[in-house]
Motif scaffolding. Structure first.
Motif, PDB file in Angstrom:
ATOM      1  N   VAL A   1       4.602 -25.894   7.860  1.00  0.00           N
ATOM      2  CA  VAL A   1       6.041 -26.167   7.787  1.00  0.00           C
ATOM      3  C   VAL A   1       6.591 -26.273   6.369  1.00  0.00           C
ATOM      4  O   VAL A   1       7.794 -26.143   6.172  1.00  0.00           O
ATOM      5  CB  VAL A   1       6.436 -27.439   8.572  1.00  0.00           C
ATOM      6  CG1 VAL A   1       6.059 -27.290  10.033  1.00  0.00           C
ATOM      7  CG2 VAL A   1       5.817 -28.680   7.965  1.00  0.00           C
ATOM      8  N   CYS A   2       5.747 -26.504   5.397  1.00  0.00           N
ATOM      9  CA  CYS A   2       6.285 -26.616   4.024  1.00  0.00           C
ATOM     10  C   CYS A   2       6.874 -25.275   3.613  1.00  0.00           C
ATOM     11  O   CYS A   2       6.161 -24.275   3.582  1.00  0.00           O
ATOM     12  CB  CYS A   2       5.183 -27.026   3.061  1.00  0.00           C
ATOM     13  SG  CYS A   2       5.699 -26.924   1.333  1.00  0.00           S
ATOM     14  N   PRO A   3       8.156 -25.218   3.288  1.00  0.00           N
ATOM     15  CA  PRO A   3       8.780 -23.928   2.960  1.00  0.00           C
ATOM     16  C   PRO A   3       8.281 -23.348   1.643  1.00  0.00           C
ATOM     17  O   PRO A   3       8.453 -22.161   1.385  1.00  0.00           O
ATOM     18  CB  PRO A   3      10.276 -24.264   2.884  1.00  0.00           C
ATOM     19  CG  PRO A   3      10.316 -25.721   2.577  1.00  0.00           C
ATOM     20  CD  PRO A   3       9.105 -26.324   3.231  1.00  0.00           C
TER      21      PRO A   3
ATOM     22  N   GLU B   1      11.555 -30.109  -2.863  1.00  0.00           N
ATOM     23  CA  GLU B   1      12.052 -31.462  -2.574  1.00  0.00           C
ATOM     24  C   GLU B   1      12.894 -31.491  -1.306  1.00  0.00           C
ATOM     25  O   GLU B   1      13.900 -32.186  -1.231  1.00  0.00           O
ATOM     26  CB  GLU B   1      12.836 -32.015  -3.779  1.00  0.00           C
ATOM     27  CG  GLU B   1      11.961 -32.180  -5.005  1.00  0.00           C
ATOM     28  CD  GLU B   1      12.765 -32.393  -6.283  1.00  0.00           C
ATOM     29  OE1 GLU B   1      13.843 -32.986  -6.203  1.00  0.00           O
ATOM     30  OE2 GLU B   1      12.288 -31.954  -7.342  1.00  0.00           O
ATOM     31  N   CYS B   2      12.463 -30.714  -0.329  1.00  0.00           N
ATOM     32  CA  CYS B   2      13.218 -30.675   0.925  1.00  0.00           C
ATOM     33  C   CYS B   2      12.981 -31.940   1.739  1.00  0.00           C
ATOM     34  O   CYS B   2      13.788 -32.294   2.597  1.00  0.00           O
ATOM     35  CB  CYS B   2      12.829 -29.448   1.743  1.00  0.00           C
ATOM     36  SG  CYS B   2      11.169 -29.536   2.455  1.00  0.00           S
ATOM     37  N   GLY B   3      11.865 -32.613   1.499  1.00  0.00           N
ATOM     38  CA  GLY B   3      11.596 -33.880   2.182  1.00  0.00           C
ATOM     39  C   GLY B   3      10.911 -33.742   3.525  1.00  0.00           C
ATOM     40  O   GLY B   3      10.613 -34.750   4.166  1.00  0.00           O
ATOM     41  N   THR B   4      10.642 -32.512   3.962  1.00  0.00           N
ATOM     42  CA  THR B   4      10.039 -32.312   5.277  1.00  0.00           C
ATOM     43  C   THR B   4       8.707 -33.049   5.396  1.00  0.00           C
ATOM     44  O   THR B   4       8.465 -33.773   6.377  1.00  0.00           O
ATOM     45  CB  THR B   4       9.817 -30.817   5.547  1.00  0.00           C
ATOM     46  OG1 THR B   4      11.072 -30.155   5.465  1.00  0.00           O
ATOM     47  CG2 THR B   4       9.202 -30.592   6.925  1.00  0.00           C
ATOM     48  N   CYS B   5       7.853 -32.873   4.409  1.00  0.00           N
ATOM     49  CA  CYS B   5       6.534 -33.505   4.495  1.00  0.00           C
ATOM     50  C   CYS B   5       6.664 -35.020   4.462  1.00  0.00           C
ATOM     51  O   CYS B   5       5.899 -35.732   5.107  1.00  0.00           O
ATOM     52  CB  CYS B   5       5.637 -33.006   3.373  1.00  0.00           C
ATOM     53  SG  CYS B   5       6.239 -33.304   1.708  1.00  0.00           S
ATOM     54  N   ARG B   6       7.614 -35.496   3.723  1.00  0.00           N
ATOM     55  CA  ARG B   6       7.823 -36.941   3.621  1.00  0.00           C
ATOM     56  C   ARG B   6       8.244 -37.513   4.975  1.00  0.00           C
ATOM     57  O   ARG B   6       7.743 -38.555   5.404  1.00  0.00           O
ATOM     58  CB  ARG B   6       8.917 -37.191   2.588  1.00  0.00           C
ATOM     59  CG  ARG B   6       9.104 -38.641   2.256  1.00  0.00           C
ATOM     60  CD  ARG B   6      10.215 -38.812   1.250  1.00  0.00           C
ATOM     61  NE  ARG B   6      10.061 -40.042   0.522  1.00  0.00           N
ATOM     62  CZ  ARG B   6      10.893 -40.465  -0.412  1.00  0.00           C
ATOM     63  NH1 ARG B   6      11.929 -39.730  -0.741  1.00  0.00           N
ATOM     64  NH2 ARG B   6      10.682 -41.588  -1.035  1.00  0.00           N
TER      65      ARG B   6
HETATM   66 FE1  SF4 Z   1       6.929 -28.752   0.776  1.00  0.00          FE
HETATM   67 FE2  SF4 Z   1       7.150 -31.373   1.001  1.00  0.00          FE
HETATM   68 FE3  SF4 Z   1       8.069 -30.135  -1.171  1.00  0.00          FE
HETATM   69 FE4  SF4 Z   1       9.330 -29.825   1.163  1.00  0.00          FE
HETATM   70  S1  SF4 Z   1       9.138 -31.748  -0.012  1.00  0.00           S
HETATM   71  S2  SF4 Z   1       8.827 -28.207  -0.318  1.00  0.00           S
HETATM   72  S3  SF4 Z   1       7.617 -29.860   2.601  1.00  0.00           S
HETATM   73  S4  SF4 Z   1       5.933 -30.265  -0.547  1.00  0.00           S
END
Ligand code: SF4
Length: 92
Positions: free
Chosen positions: A39-41, A62-67
């Motif tokens: 899922v990490c773009p 810094e999309c925050g998805t993983c967080r």
């Molecule tokens: Fe990938 Fe996490 Fe960075 Fe988003 S915040 S680009 S999911 S490492």
């Protein structure tokens, strides 16, 4: 244009030796942690030969998805990059 071409226009300054995303979980990866590989773009996550998950946050948007996905599991230590480092988005 393709999204990859758009993303390529963003600039990224690596804060060498100070990754802003770290994996705290050194044991068996949780399902949430493994999901990040897909899922990490920015493609920052990968599965190692040992079946662990590793992160190289160069290029992180810094999309925050993983967080968000690991908020319950505590798999990650996630901070915004220091001022001046990280992604610089180009709009338009
Ligand atoms: Fe990938 Fe996490 Fe960075 Fe988003 S915040 S680009 S999911 S490492």
């Amino acid at each position: 244009p393709r999204i990859e071409e758009k993303l390529y226009q963003n600039r990224y300054l690596v804060d060498a030796g100070r990754p802003h995303v770290k994996i705290k979980n050194q044991g068996e990866p949780t399902p949430e942690l493994k999901t990040l590989v897909n899922v990490c773009p920015a493609g920052c996550y990968a599965i190692t030969e040992q079946g662990k998950v590793e992160v190289v946050p160069d290029g992180c948007m810094e999309c925050g998805t993983c967080r968000v996905l690991t908020a319950e599991t505590g798999d990650l230590e996630w901070n915004y990059p220091r001022g001046g480092y990280g992604v610089a988005f180009k709009f338009g």
